[in-house]
Design a protein around this motif. Sequence first.
Motif, PDB file in Angstrom:
ATOM      1  N   ARG A  75      39.392  19.423  42.088  1.00 32.22           N
ATOM      2  CA  ARG A  75      38.570  19.018  41.119  1.00 32.22           C
ATOM      3  C   ARG A  75      39.004  17.914  40.024  1.00 32.22           C
ATOM      4  O   ARG A  75      38.423  17.076  39.641  1.00 32.22           O
ATOM      5  CB  ARG A  75      37.813  20.294  40.372  1.00 32.22           C
ATOM      6  CG  ARG A  75      37.024  21.199  41.407  1.00 32.22           C
ATOM      7  CD  ARG A  75      36.175  22.204  40.618  1.00 32.22           C
ATOM      8  NE  ARG A  75      37.233  23.220  39.932  1.00 32.22           N
ATOM      9  CZ  ARG A  75      37.974  24.250  40.553  1.00 32.22           C
ATOM     10  NH1 ARG A  75      37.290  24.666  41.915  1.00 32.22           N
ATOM     11  NH2 ARG A  75      38.877  25.054  40.129  1.00 32.22           N
ATOM     12  N   TRP A  76      40.333  18.280  39.606  1.00 31.56           N
ATOM     13  CA  TRP A  76      40.850  17.571  38.487  1.00 31.56           C
ATOM     14  C   TRP A  76      41.099  15.925  39.020  1.00 31.56           C
ATOM     15  O   TRP A  76      40.900  15.129  38.378  1.00 31.56           O
ATOM     16  CB  TRP A  76      41.979  18.082  38.005  1.00 31.56           C
ATOM     17  CG  TRP A  76      42.650  17.291  36.965  1.00 31.56           C
ATOM     18  CD1 TRP A  76      42.562  17.579  35.671  1.00 31.56           C
ATOM     19  CD2 TRP A  76      43.645  16.220  36.978  1.00 31.56           C
ATOM     20  NE1 TRP A  76      43.239  16.690  34.783  1.00 31.56           N
ATOM     21  CE2 TRP A  76      44.008  15.986  35.641  1.00 31.56           C
ATOM     22  CE3 TRP A  76      44.296  15.745  38.147  1.00 31.56           C
ATOM     23  CZ2 TRP A  76      44.903  15.038  35.514  1.00 31.56           C
ATOM     24  CZ3 TRP A  76      45.346  14.752  37.875  1.00 31.56           C
ATOM     25  CH2 TRP A  76      45.439  14.286  36.455  1.00 31.56           C
ATOM     26  N   MET A  77      41.479  16.015  40.330  1.00 32.35           N
ATOM     27  CA  MET A  77      41.843  14.674  40.803  1.00 32.35           C
ATOM     28  C   MET A  77      40.678  13.797  41.120  1.00 32.35           C
ATOM     29  O   MET A  77      40.519  12.586  40.888  1.00 32.35           O
ATOM     30  CB  MET A  77      42.765  14.600  41.962  1.00 32.35           C
ATOM     31  CG  MET A  77      44.070  15.310  41.677  1.00 32.35           C
ATOM     32  SD  MET A  77      45.039  15.294  43.167  1.00 32.35           S
ATOM     33  CE  MET A  77      45.567  13.559  43.327  1.00 32.35           C
ATOM     34  N   GLN A 103      39.424  12.613  37.633  1.00 33.19           N
ATOM     35  CA  GLN A 103      40.186  11.442  37.219  1.00 33.19           C
ATOM     36  C   GLN A 103      39.873  10.172  38.005  1.00 33.19           C
ATOM     37  O   GLN A 103      39.811   8.964  37.394  1.00 33.19           O
ATOM     38  CB  GLN A 103      41.687  11.798  37.239  1.00 33.19           C
ATOM     39  CG  GLN A 103      42.198  12.909  36.360  1.00 33.19           C
ATOM     40  CD  GLN A 103      41.987  12.515  34.838  1.00 33.19           C
ATOM     41  OE1 GLN A 103      42.492  11.555  34.573  1.00 33.19           O
ATOM     42  NE2 GLN A 103      41.322  13.538  34.226  1.00 33.19           N
ATOM     43  N   ALA A 104      39.715  10.362  39.279  1.00 33.51           N
ATOM     44  CA  ALA A 104      39.350   9.336  40.109  1.00 33.51           C
ATOM     45  C   ALA A 104      38.139   8.508  39.488  1.00 33.51           C
ATOM     46  O   ALA A 104      38.089   7.456  39.579  1.00 33.51           O
ATOM     47  CB  ALA A 104      39.315   9.323  41.584  1.00 33.51           C
ATOM     48  N   ALA A 105      36.824   9.232  39.298  1.00 32.35           N
ATOM     49  CA  ALA A 105      35.720   8.916  39.119  1.00 32.35           C
ATOM     50  C   ALA A 105      35.824   8.374  37.579  1.00 32.35           C
ATOM     51  O   ALA A 105      35.150   7.392  37.207  1.00 32.35           O
ATOM     52  CB  ALA A 105      34.821  10.094  38.929  1.00 32.35           C
ATOM     53  N   LEU A 155      47.660   8.816  40.208  1.00 32.86           N
ATOM     54  CA  LEU A 155      47.096  10.367  39.921  1.00 32.86           C
ATOM     55  C   LEU A 155      48.490  11.412  40.401  1.00 32.86           C
ATOM     56  O   LEU A 155      49.375  10.990  41.196  1.00 32.86           O
ATOM     57  CB  LEU A 155      46.098  11.003  40.823  1.00 32.86           C
ATOM     58  CG  LEU A 155      44.790  10.115  40.420  1.00 32.86           C
ATOM     59  CD1 LEU A 155      43.623  10.769  41.622  1.00 32.86           C
ATOM     60  CD2 LEU A 155      44.487  10.398  39.074  1.00 32.86           C
ATOM     61  N   PRO A 156      48.674  11.866  39.403  1.00 31.04           N
ATOM     62  CA  PRO A 156      50.046  13.055  39.820  1.00 31.04           C
ATOM     63  C   PRO A 156      49.511  14.044  40.865  1.00 31.04           C
ATOM     64  O   PRO A 156      48.355  14.364  40.748  1.00 31.04           O
ATOM     65  CB  PRO A 156      50.175  14.081  38.532  1.00 31.04           C
ATOM     66  CG  PRO A 156      48.948  13.539  37.576  1.00 31.04           C
ATOM     67  CD  PRO A 156      48.151  12.182  37.977  1.00 31.04           C
ATOM     68  N   TYR A 157      50.284  14.688  41.555  1.00 34.60           N
ATOM     69  CA  TYR A 157      49.866  15.309  42.728  1.00 34.60           C
ATOM     70  C   TYR A 157      50.996  16.545  42.970  1.00 34.60           C
ATOM     71  O   TYR A 157      52.219  16.113  43.040  1.00 34.60           O
ATOM     72  CB  TYR A 157      49.760  14.804  44.113  1.00 34.60           C
ATOM     73  CG  TYR A 157      49.340  15.621  45.105  1.00 34.60           C
ATOM     74  CD1 TYR A 157      48.088  15.977  45.654  1.00 34.60           C
ATOM     75  CD2 TYR A 157      50.552  16.099  45.955  1.00 34.60           C
ATOM     76  CE1 TYR A 157      47.685  16.819  46.451  1.00 34.60           C
ATOM     77  CE2 TYR A 157      50.028  17.002  47.170  1.00 34.60           C
ATOM     78  CZ  TYR A 157      48.762  17.300  47.289  1.00 34.60           C
ATOM     79  OH  TYR A 157      48.479  18.331  48.387  1.00 34.60           O
ATOM     80  N   LYS A 158      50.712  17.682  43.053  1.00 36.68           N
ATOM     81  CA  LYS A 158      51.679  18.781  42.841  1.00 36.68           C
ATOM     82  C   LYS A 158      51.517  19.510  44.550  1.00 36.68           C
ATOM     83  O   LYS A 158      50.435  19.338  45.151  1.00 36.68           O
ATOM     84  CB  LYS A 158      51.257  19.894  42.042  1.00 36.68           C
ATOM     85  CG  LYS A 158      52.455  21.265  42.322  1.00 36.68           C
ATOM     86  CD  LYS A 158      51.997  22.287  41.179  1.00 36.68           C
ATOM     87  CE  LYS A 158      53.217  23.474  41.259  1.00 36.68           C
ATOM     88  NZ  LYS A 158      53.364  23.746  42.596  1.00 36.68           N
ATOM     89  N   GLY A 203      40.688   7.697  46.670  1.00 37.59           N
ATOM     90  CA  GLY A 203      40.176   6.480  46.424  1.00 37.59           C
ATOM     91  C   GLY A 203      40.906   5.907  45.104  1.00 37.59           C
ATOM     92  O   GLY A 203      40.364   4.934  44.385  1.00 37.59           O
ATOM     93  N   VAL A 204      42.285   6.032  45.193  1.00 37.59           N
ATOM     94  CA  VAL A 204      43.102   5.548  44.139  1.00 37.59           C
ATOM     95  C   VAL A 204      44.242   4.521  44.833  1.00 37.59           C
ATOM     96  O   VAL A 204      44.542   4.700  45.969  1.00 37.59           O
ATOM     97  CB  VAL A 204      43.725   6.567  43.281  1.00 37.59           C
ATOM     98  CG1 VAL A 204      42.710   7.187  42.418  1.00 37.59           C
ATOM     99  CG2 VAL A 204      44.782   7.739  44.006  1.00 37.59           C
ATOM    100  N   GLN A 205      45.224   3.957  44.039  1.00 35.89           N
ATOM    101  CA  GLN A 205      46.210   2.940  44.786  1.00 35.89           C
ATOM    102  C   GLN A 205      47.260   3.987  44.975  1.00 35.89           C
ATOM    103  O   GLN A 205      47.770   3.784  46.255  1.00 35.89           O
ATOM    104  CB  GLN A 205      46.575   2.328  43.544  1.00 35.89           C
ATOM    105  CG  GLN A 205      45.560   1.172  43.126  1.00 35.89           C
ATOM    106  CD  GLN A 205      46.186   0.125  42.051  1.00 35.89           C
ATOM    107  OE1 GLN A 205      47.159   0.181  41.681  1.00 35.89           O
ATOM    108  NE2 GLN A 205      45.279  -0.963  41.692  1.00 35.89           N
ATOM    109  N   HIS A 206      47.878   4.923  44.274  1.00 34.78           N
ATOM    110  CA  HIS A 206      49.028   5.742  44.645  1.00 34.78           C
ATOM    111  C   HIS A 206      48.982   7.076  43.942  1.00 34.78           C
ATOM    112  O   HIS A 206      48.404   7.194  42.840  1.00 34.78           O
ATOM    113  CB  HIS A 206      50.313   4.984  44.740  1.00 34.78           C
ATOM    114  CG  HIS A 206      50.814   4.586  43.440  1.00 34.78           C
ATOM    115  ND1 HIS A 206      50.405   3.330  42.988  1.00 34.78           N
ATOM    116  CD2 HIS A 206      51.390   5.302  42.666  1.00 34.78           C
ATOM    117  CE1 HIS A 206      51.044   3.357  41.846  1.00 34.78           C
ATOM    118  NE2 HIS A 206      51.711   4.518  41.655  1.00 34.78           N
ATOM    119  N   ILE A 207      49.845   8.015  44.403  1.00 34.89           N
ATOM    120  CA  ILE A 207      49.992   9.306  43.762  1.00 34.89           C
ATOM    121  C   ILE A 207      51.421   9.396  43.396  1.00 34.89           C
ATOM    122  O   ILE A 207      52.443   8.783  44.013  1.00 34.89           O
ATOM    123  CB  ILE A 207      49.320  10.491  44.401  1.00 34.89           C
ATOM    124  CG1 ILE A 207      50.295  10.520  45.846  1.00 34.89           C
ATOM    125  CG2 ILE A 207      47.942  10.431  44.882  1.00 34.89           C
ATOM    126  CD1 ILE A 207      49.791  11.990  46.590  1.00 34.89           C
TER     127      ILE A 207
END
Length: 511
Positions: A455-457, A460-462, A468-471, A500-504
């Motif tokens: 939900r958070w990612m 943020q993408a929207a 984006l950080p990813y755990k 839909g982002v460039q990288h995490i």
Amino acid sequence: MVRAPEKAVEDQRTDVPPQSRTSWSRRTWSRRTWSPRTWTPRAWSRTAAPLGLLSLLPLAVFVFAAWNARLVRPGGDDWCFLPVVHDGGLAAMVGKFYLHDNGRIVNAVLVWAYARFGETGQQWFAPVSGVLVLALLWAFVGAFLHAVRARVPRGVPLLVASMVTALFLFGSPNTYKTFYWPAASVSHTLPPVFACAAAVPVLRATSRRGRFLALGAVVLAGVSLGLVSEETSVVAATVLACALLISGSVFPEARRRFLRLCCTAGIASIMIGTLILYTSPGASRRRERKHASTMFTPDSLLGALHGFAEITATVLTTWWYLGAVVVGVIVGVVTPGVVGRVPAARKYVPVLVAGVGALLVSGYVCTVITYPVFKHHVVSSTRLWNDYLLLYLLLLVFVGALAGQAARDRVPRTTPVLAAGGLLYAVVCVALTVSLAGLATTMQTHARDWDRQDRWMRGQAAAGAQVLPYKRLPQSRMTEPFRHGGKAKWPASCIATYYGVQHIEQAHKLP
């Protein structure tokens, strides 16, 4: 001597003295149907009822496992598959597999079939595929019993199929990858069952048209196996080759030519499918990436041998696989025999020797194939065992059935045998349920954390974020990015594409 009018009319119609007919009838009864345990319709119904109740136990285990499938979330290869199917559909998925990944065209079709529904398809895959496995094994067991003309109560095929299904899907050291993870299931869990299903029309064929259809089904299944799983292709081809070797002493003479033709067609079609896969651009690239040229080096062959020895020791010491032996014993005890002359015990020796030989040879070859990719991790990658594990379970059922027949012929009362078998049968089902309950707990925790981060990612993408950080959220040794101290990145790029982002980048706590 006064006879009833109906009896007199029958005597006149047959022109046979009543004494002769009585004597013939007694001889026929003694030769064909009499046994110390004569099976009447009432006895059959009494036997079928408890068998049906026993079948409910593994079926209840399956229902519990299927309910937990709602907790499945994407991971590993799923991150890469879902965006491709979402953006390009079936054509893009087939092109990815054939041109870039591994050449498994049928595998790509199966992935598209569930990935087209997104996360919902991930969650529904396990129950749908589980029902398919149960149905196909049920049909296979019924066709086999019909082919050998075994007189069994109606509940026997379901009893065997339900227990084998439960052991095959939930008895693995890593049930998540065997049953819940679609990417592994379509490559290693479903193909062995499809191979069994291809034998059903062969075993059921009685007419000329039926034999043609069965032969066509064998060819289609063989080519498909070659394009979905190299390891299952090895197992199926080895089994068919062993069947050809012992066909002279095992196949009935009336059907021997047809069965030999089916075995030959199966081997040839598997080779055709494997050749198409081997020559594909995707398979060539995979061999280069994974250094497959080292497959037949002495170090690789010896390492595969050690790995297969460890796998064999683990499988042989997994106690709940005794459930397959137990269900075989139950079947052997409740089965009066085979219609006509019961073959001597030595007739079973070629089947056992060929089955064990096929299991050992194909299991080792499968380990040789996968060793360059997984190295010593071939022992811990338990999903790879499924290609030959189903053959192992079916052999255990066969051995149990022989033991049950021996007990039926030698033990004065078989009720204690059935009671002990039913108790152990129930214990195995309880053990599988306890294992699934523990897995469900970890799956629930993983699903909660995954949904929170998802939900958070997405938010943020929207909002326009491109990094984006990813755990990491590992589940049952599923591949996650940033393992090995952050050095191993895959499948980080696929996760970035998914959102839909460039990288995490790696995060150490949930948002």
